[in-house]
Design an enzyme around this catalytic site. Structure first.
Site: not given
Ligand code: RNT
Ligand code: ZN
Length: 416
Positions: A185, A224, A226, A257, A260, A284, A292, A294, A324
Site C-alpha cells: 500500500w 491495496e 484506496k 480494505d 477504502h 483488510h 476511513d 479504522d 486493519d
Molecule cells: C492505509 C491502508 C494500510 C494501512 C496499514 C498500516 O489506509 O489501509 O493497509 O492501514 O498498512
Molecule cells: Zn488497509
C-alpha cells in the site's frame, strides 16, 4: 455459563440448523482452519521500531489510552496474549518498520531478512505464520509521492525498498513452508488539484511492474486500493479503478480494505466482480465511521455481507483474511480481541447460511420464500454455535474474555 449449558445449547442449535440443511460441525471445522492475519500495528498505534517519527502517509491513530507496546518484546507479549483469547490458528501481519533493528537505524533501502530472523524464529516457536507489508509512510522520503514520484532518486529508493521487502517475505514464506502474503500500500496522492493524474498512475504502474518482475516462489504480493488519505484528499494515485485494472491485467492479488470506499458504497458487492478478474483477494477488515477511521471491527451488516459474499461465491480458499484497524482510545488488546472475534463471528454466520435452500427458492422463482428465509436466518441460534466453537478451542466463551483483559491491563499494560 458452564460446560453443560454450552453443550446443550449447541446441541439444540445443531438440530435447528440441520433442519435447514446446515451442518454446524462442518462450519466450525472450516472456521477453525481459516487463519486470520493479526495486524501487529494494533499493539502500538502503527509506530514500529525504526524511529520516533510520527505517523504520516494519510493515516492516523486517535486516542492516547495508556499501555501502548513500546518495543519488540511488548509487541510480542501483547500479540501472544491476544492470541490466547482467540480460537484457531492465526497469522501475524508485520510491517517493515517492525524489524528487529537492535536500536540501530536501518534505512528502508537497506533492509533485509537479517532484521526479521528473530521474528521468523519467534513465529515458529509460537505457531504463527507471518505476512508482511512494505512501509511507505513515516519516513523523510515519504512526501506525497513514493512509487509514483517523478523524481527518479526518490522513486528508485521506494522501488528498492519494496523489492527488498518482497525478498524478506519470500524468506519468511520459505521458512514457514507456506506463502507469506505481502501487501503493498502506498499513500501516493495529492492534497489539492493536480493536472497530472495520468502521469503519476503511469509511474505507479511502471514501478510496480518492475517490483513484481522478480520471481519469488514463497511469497504472494497484493496491492491495496484506496479512496483518499488525510492531507491527500483530492487525488489518490492507487485508486480503486487503478488497482482493478492493474490487478486484472497483471493477475495480481487485490487488497480490499473495507474502509477504502465511499461511505455509502456497498463494499461486499465488489467481491463477486473482483473474483472474476483477479486471482485472489486480500481482505483488510476494518470499520469506517463516516470516513476511513479504522475503528475496531464489529459484527455489523457490512462485515457480515462481506463474508456472506465470499462464502456464497465459494471463494474462501481465494481470500486471505487480515485485519486493519488501529484504535488508541480503548484498551488496545481489548480492541484486538473484539475485532478478531467479530471477524470470526461474521465468517461463521456466513458459513451457517442455509444456502442450499435459499438457492432452491431463487432458482424456482420463489421470491417471498427467499426473503422470508433470509430474514429468519438472522435469528437462528448463531450464538450457541459461536460459544461452542470457543469452548471447544479452550478460549473464553462470550464476555468471559473481558476480565482476562482487565487482569492483563492491571498486571502488564498499565505498568508501561
Ligand atoms: C492505509 C491502508 C494500510 C494501512 C496499514 C498500516 O489506509 O489501509 O493497509 O492501514 O498498512
Ligand atoms: Zn488497509
Amino acid at each position: 455459563m458452564n460446560e453443560k449449558q454450552i453443550r446443550q445449547s449447541y446441541e439444540i442449535a445443531r438440530e435447528r440448523y440441520a433442519a435447514l440443511g446446515v451442518d454446524t460441525d462442518k462450519a466450525i471445522e472450516i472456521l477453525e482452519k481459516t487463519p486470520i492475519s493479526l495486524h501487529c500495528w494494533q499493539t502500538d498505534d502503527v509506530i514500529g521500531f525504526e524511529s520516533a517519527a510520527g505517523l504520516s502517509g494519510g493515516i492516523q491513530t486517535t486516542g492516547n489510552y495508556p499501555g501502548r507496546a513500546r518495543n519488540i518484546d511488548e509487541v510480542r507479549a501483547d500479540v501472544l496474549f491476544a492470541k490466547s483469547l482467540i480460537a484457531g490458528n492465526h497469522r501475524l501481519n508485520l510491517h517493515e518498520i517492525y524489524g528487529d533493528f537492535g536500536g540501530k537505524f536501518v534505512d528502508r533501502d537497506q533492509v533485509d531478512v537479517r532484521y526479521f530472523e528473530s521474528w521468523i524464529q519467534w513465529a515458529r516457536e509460537n505457531g504463527l505464520k507471518l505476512d508482511f507489508n512494505s512501509t511507505s509512510f513515516g519516513h523523510p522520503k515519504s512526501g506525497d509521492l513514493s512509487l509514483a514520484n517523478p523524481d527518479p532518486a526518490i522513486r528508485s529508493f521506494w522501488i528498492e525498498h519494496t523489492k527488498r521487502c518482497r525478498r524478506i517475505a519470500d524468506a519468511m514464506g520459505k521458512a514457514q513452508g507456506d506463502p507469506c502474503i505481502m501487501n503493498i500500500w502506498v499513500h501516493d496522492g495529492s492534497k489539492d488539484l493536480t493536472v497530472e493524474r495520468l502521469r503519476y498512475r503511469e509511474l505507479l504502474a511502471a514501478s510496480l511492474d518492475e517490483i513484481l518482475a522478480e520471481n519469488l516462489p514463497h511469497m504472494k504480493s497484493c496491492v491495496e486500493a484506496k479512496l483518499f488519505g488525510i492531507g491527500l484528499e483530492s487525488y489518490t494515485v492507487g485508486s480503486m479503478d487503478f488497482f482493478e485494472g492493474y490487478c486484472a491485467s497483471r493477475k495480481v492479488i487485490y487488497t480490499l480494505d473495507t474502509g477504502h470506499y465511499e461511505p455509502t458504497e456497498n463494499v461486499s458487492d465488489k467481491v463477486a466482480s473482483l473474483l472474476l478478474f483477479v486471482p485472489e483477494l486480500m481482505l483488510h477488515v476494518s470499520r469506517p465511521v463516516r470516513w476511513d477511521s479504522d475503528h475496531v471491527t464489529i459484527m455489523n451488516d457490512q462485515t457480515l455481507d462481506l463474508f456472506k459474499e465470499i462464502v456464497r461465491a465459494g471463494a474462501l480458499h481465494r481470500a486471505h483474511i487480515g485485519l486493519d484497524y488501529f484504535d488508541a482510545s480503548i484498551n488496545r488488546i481489548g480492541a484486538y480481541v473484539i475485532g478478531t472475534r467479530a471477524t470470526q463471528k461474521c465468517l461463521l454466520s456466513a458459513l451457517l447460511e442455509p444456502l442450499a435452500k435459499l438457492r432452491e427458492y431463487e432458482d424456482t422463482g420463489r421470491g417471498f420464500q427467499r426473503l422470508a428465509l433470509l430474514e429468519e436466518a438472522k435469528s437462528l441460534p448463531f450464538g450457541a454455535v459461536f460459544d461452542w466453537f470457543n469452548y471447544k478451542n479452550g478460549v473464553p466463551v462470550g464476555e468471559a474474555f473481558i476480565p482476562e483483559i482487565e487482569k492483563y491491563e492491571k498486571n502488564v499494560t498499565s505498568k508501561r
